[in-house]
Design a protein around this motif. Structure first.
Motif, mmCIF file in Angstrom:
data_model
loop_
_atom_site.group_PDB
_atom_site.id
_atom_site.type_symbol
_atom_site.label_atom_id
_atom_site.label_comp_id
_atom_site.label_asym_id
_atom_site.label_seq_id
_atom_site.Cartn_x
_atom_site.Cartn_y
_atom_site.Cartn_z
ATOM 1 N N GLY A 152 -5.484 15.878 -1.957
ATOM 2 C CA GLY A 152 -5.551 17.040 -3.194
ATOM 3 C C GLY A 152 -3.888 16.230 -2.716
ATOM 4 O O GLY A 152 -3.201 16.578 -3.521
ATOM 5 N N ASN A 153 -3.575 15.421 -2.142
ATOM 6 C CA ASN A 153 -2.110 14.893 -2.311
ATOM 7 C C ASN A 153 -2.012 13.926 -3.315
ATOM 8 O O ASN A 153 -3.125 13.080 -3.699
ATOM 9 C CB ASN A 153 -1.931 13.826 -0.898
ATOM 10 C CG ASN A 153 -0.919 15.213 0.177
ATOM 11 O OD1 ASN A 153 -1.251 15.886 -0.290
ATOM 12 N ND2 ASN A 153 -1.191 14.807 1.258
ATOM 13 N N TYR A 154 -0.786 13.608 -3.971
ATOM 14 C CA TYR A 154 -0.664 12.482 -5.227
ATOM 15 C C TYR A 154 0.536 11.621 -4.387
ATOM 16 O O TYR A 154 1.089 11.771 -4.121
ATOM 17 C CB TYR A 154 -0.776 12.918 -6.280
ATOM 18 C CG TYR A 154 0.734 14.135 -6.282
ATOM 19 C CD1 TYR A 154 1.848 12.629 -7.586
ATOM 20 C CD2 TYR A 154 1.719 13.938 -5.659
ATOM 21 C CE1 TYR A 154 3.246 13.202 -7.651
ATOM 22 C CE2 TYR A 154 2.469 15.629 -6.447
ATOM 23 C CZ TYR A 154 3.406 14.282 -6.825
ATOM 24 O OH TYR A 154 4.850 15.243 -7.301
ATOM 25 N N GLU A 214 1.224 -1.103 -0.021
ATOM 26 C CA GLU A 214 0.041 0.208 0.018
ATOM 27 C C GLU A 214 0.477 1.276 -0.335
ATOM 28 O O GLU A 214 1.652 1.269 0.866
ATOM 29 C CB GLU A 214 -0.745 -0.157 1.384
ATOM 30 C CG GLU A 214 -2.647 1.040 1.161
ATOM 31 C CD GLU A 214 -3.379 1.092 1.604
ATOM 32 O OE1 GLU A 214 -3.966 1.120 1.688
ATOM 33 O OE2 GLU A 214 -2.671 0.147 3.144
ATOM 34 N N SER A 215 0.532 2.132 -1.066
ATOM 35 C CA SER A 215 1.579 3.185 -0.829
ATOM 36 C C SER A 215 1.026 3.857 0.478
ATOM 37 O O SER A 215 0.115 3.833 1.023
ATOM 38 C CB SER A 215 1.169 4.413 -1.953
ATOM 39 O OG SER A 215 0.018 5.554 -2.136
ATOM 40 N N ARG A 216 2.095 4.939 0.443
ATOM 41 C CA ARG A 216 1.833 6.642 0.999
ATOM 42 C C ARG A 216 0.117 7.011 1.635
ATOM 43 O O ARG A 216 -0.219 7.505 2.539
ATOM 44 C CB ARG A 216 2.362 7.799 1.414
ATOM 45 C CG ARG A 216 2.244 7.741 -0.002
ATOM 46 C CD ARG A 216 3.600 9.445 0.320
ATOM 47 N NE ARG A 216 3.560 10.125 -0.132
ATOM 48 C CZ ARG A 216 2.502 11.586 -1.342
ATOM 49 N NH1 ARG A 216 1.849 11.837 0.256
ATOM 50 N NH2 ARG A 216 2.465 12.581 -1.473
ATOM 51 N N ILE A 217 -0.570 6.517 0.337
ATOM 52 C CA ILE A 217 -1.740 7.237 0.466
ATOM 53 C C ILE A 217 -2.650 5.749 0.658
ATOM 54 O O ILE A 217 -2.949 5.059 -0.794
ATOM 55 C CB ILE A 217 -2.119 8.037 -0.617
ATOM 56 C CG1 ILE A 217 -1.665 9.257 -0.612
ATOM 57 C CG2 ILE A 217 -3.667 7.743 -0.528
ATOM 58 C CD1 ILE A 217 -1.902 10.480 -2.013
ATOM 59 N N LYS A 218 -3.651 6.050 1.630
ATOM 60 C CA LYS A 218 -4.672 4.660 1.757
ATOM 61 C C LYS A 218 -5.136 4.723 0.138
ATOM 62 O O LYS A 218 -6.329 5.148 -0.128
ATOM 63 C CB LYS A 218 -5.720 5.208 2.947
ATOM 64 C CG LYS A 218 -6.292 4.060 3.471
ATOM 65 C CD LYS A 218 -6.876 4.170 4.147
ATOM 66 C CE LYS A 218 -7.792 2.823 5.522
ATOM 67 N NZ LYS A 218 -6.901 1.812 5.286
ATOM 68 N N GLY A 219 -5.719 2.957 0.339
ATOM 69 C CA GLY A 219 -5.941 2.815 -1.480
ATOM 70 C C GLY A 219 -5.456 2.547 -1.941
ATOM 71 O O GLY A 219 -5.836 1.451 -2.887
ATOM 72 N N VAL A 220 -4.189 2.933 -2.379
ATOM 73 C CA VAL A 220 -3.469 3.123 -3.847
ATOM 74 C C VAL A 220 -2.735 2.221 -3.580
ATOM 75 O O VAL A 220 -1.394 2.092 -2.575
ATOM 76 C CB VAL A 220 -2.847 4.270 -4.326
ATOM 77 C CG1 VAL A 220 -2.259 3.890 -5.296
ATOM 78 C CG2 VAL A 220 -4.245 5.130 -4.471
ATOM 79 N N PHE A 221 -2.394 1.268 -4.281
ATOM 80 C CA PHE A 221 -1.395 -0.304 -4.080
ATOM 81 C C PHE A 221 -0.430 -0.789 -5.720
ATOM 82 O O PHE A 221 -1.066 -0.385 -6.322
ATOM 83 C CB PHE A 221 -2.359 -1.764 -4.053
ATOM 84 C CG PHE A 221 -3.061 -1.638 -2.767
ATOM 85 C CD1 PHE A 221 -2.412 -2.185 -1.305
ATOM 86 C CD2 PHE A 221 -4.062 -1.543 -2.243
ATOM 87 C CE1 PHE A 221 -3.440 -2.533 -0.562
ATOM 88 C CE2 PHE A 221 -4.887 -1.339 -0.757
ATOM 89 C CZ PHE A 221 -3.919 -1.596 0.215
ATOM 90 N N LEU A 222 0.802 -0.368 -4.682
ATOM 91 C CA LEU A 222 1.534 -0.967 -5.858
ATOM 92 C C LEU A 222 1.779 -2.281 -5.888
ATOM 93 O O LEU A 222 2.340 -3.182 -4.649
ATOM 94 C CB LEU A 222 2.708 -0.674 -5.459
ATOM 95 C CG LEU A 222 4.256 -0.739 -6.556
ATOM 96 C CD1 LEU A 222 4.218 -0.301 -7.981
ATOM 97 C CD2 LEU A 222 5.253 -0.795 -6.312
#
Length: 181
Positions: free
Chosen positions: A94-96, A5-13
């Motif tokens: 607002g972050n990416y 999981e990335s530093r933004i919850k819900g986005v996975f590599l």
């Protein structure tokens, strides 16, 4: 398959196990059980393929009506894949996050509903494949400007090539609450 999981919850590599020899390579690009094990409950209904030339930026796109989860892979070349959090109650609103996806690293990115998505082409050409959890609906399509001064994405391109539609997308500061999640 390594799933992070990335530093933004819900986005996975997703980083698959790749088997290479003198003939080439093999890897499993998608397995539903891997998603379930990572706690991702999604059903994909549509696959899309996009080919673009160097310095092209596509995005940042999302659908407010019939929102989409996406699973993105780069089959040829290299791209910088970007997801912007548009979930108004999220601490990362607002972050990416951005990841390089390429035919060499075979990585894939899962971007859930509630994000704007886009990519820039870092190689001479790139072919992207992405699975979607819903069908495209033009009436729900929205977007953000690629060069938004509040989001400040470094796309890593020399001279950006954009569609006329993408050039005219609104700035983050001007989107309404109805255009967020």
């Amino acid at each position: 398959m390594k799933i992070t999981e990335s530093r933004i919850k819900g986005v996975f590599l997703f980083e698959p196990r790749v088997f290479e020899d003198e003939r080439g390579y093999f890897y499993e690009s998608y397995r539903e059980s891997h998603f379930k094990e990572a706690g991702i409950d999604v059903h994909f209904v549509q696959d899309n393929v996009s080919k673009s030339q160097k310095d092209t930026i596509r995005g940042l796109h999302y659908q407010i009506i019939h929102p989409l989860d996406k699973f993105i892979q780069c089959l040829q070349g290299e791209v910088l894949d970007v997801a912007v959090d548009l979930r108004k109650d999220s601490p990362t609103f607002g972050n990416y996050v951005a990841f390089k996806l390429s035919e060499k690293n075979h990585h894939a990115l899962f971007v859930p509903k509630g994000f704007a998505h886009g990519f820039s082409v870092l190689s001479d050409t790139a072919v992207i494949s992405y699975k979607c959890s819903d069908y495209y609906h033009a009436e729900g399509e929205r977007g953000l400007r690629w060069d938004d001064p509040l989001i400040r994405i470094h796309w890593d391109v020399a001279r950006p090539i954009l569609s006329e539609k993408d050039r005219k997308l609104p700035l983050f500061s001007s989107i309404t609450e109805e255009d967020t999640f």
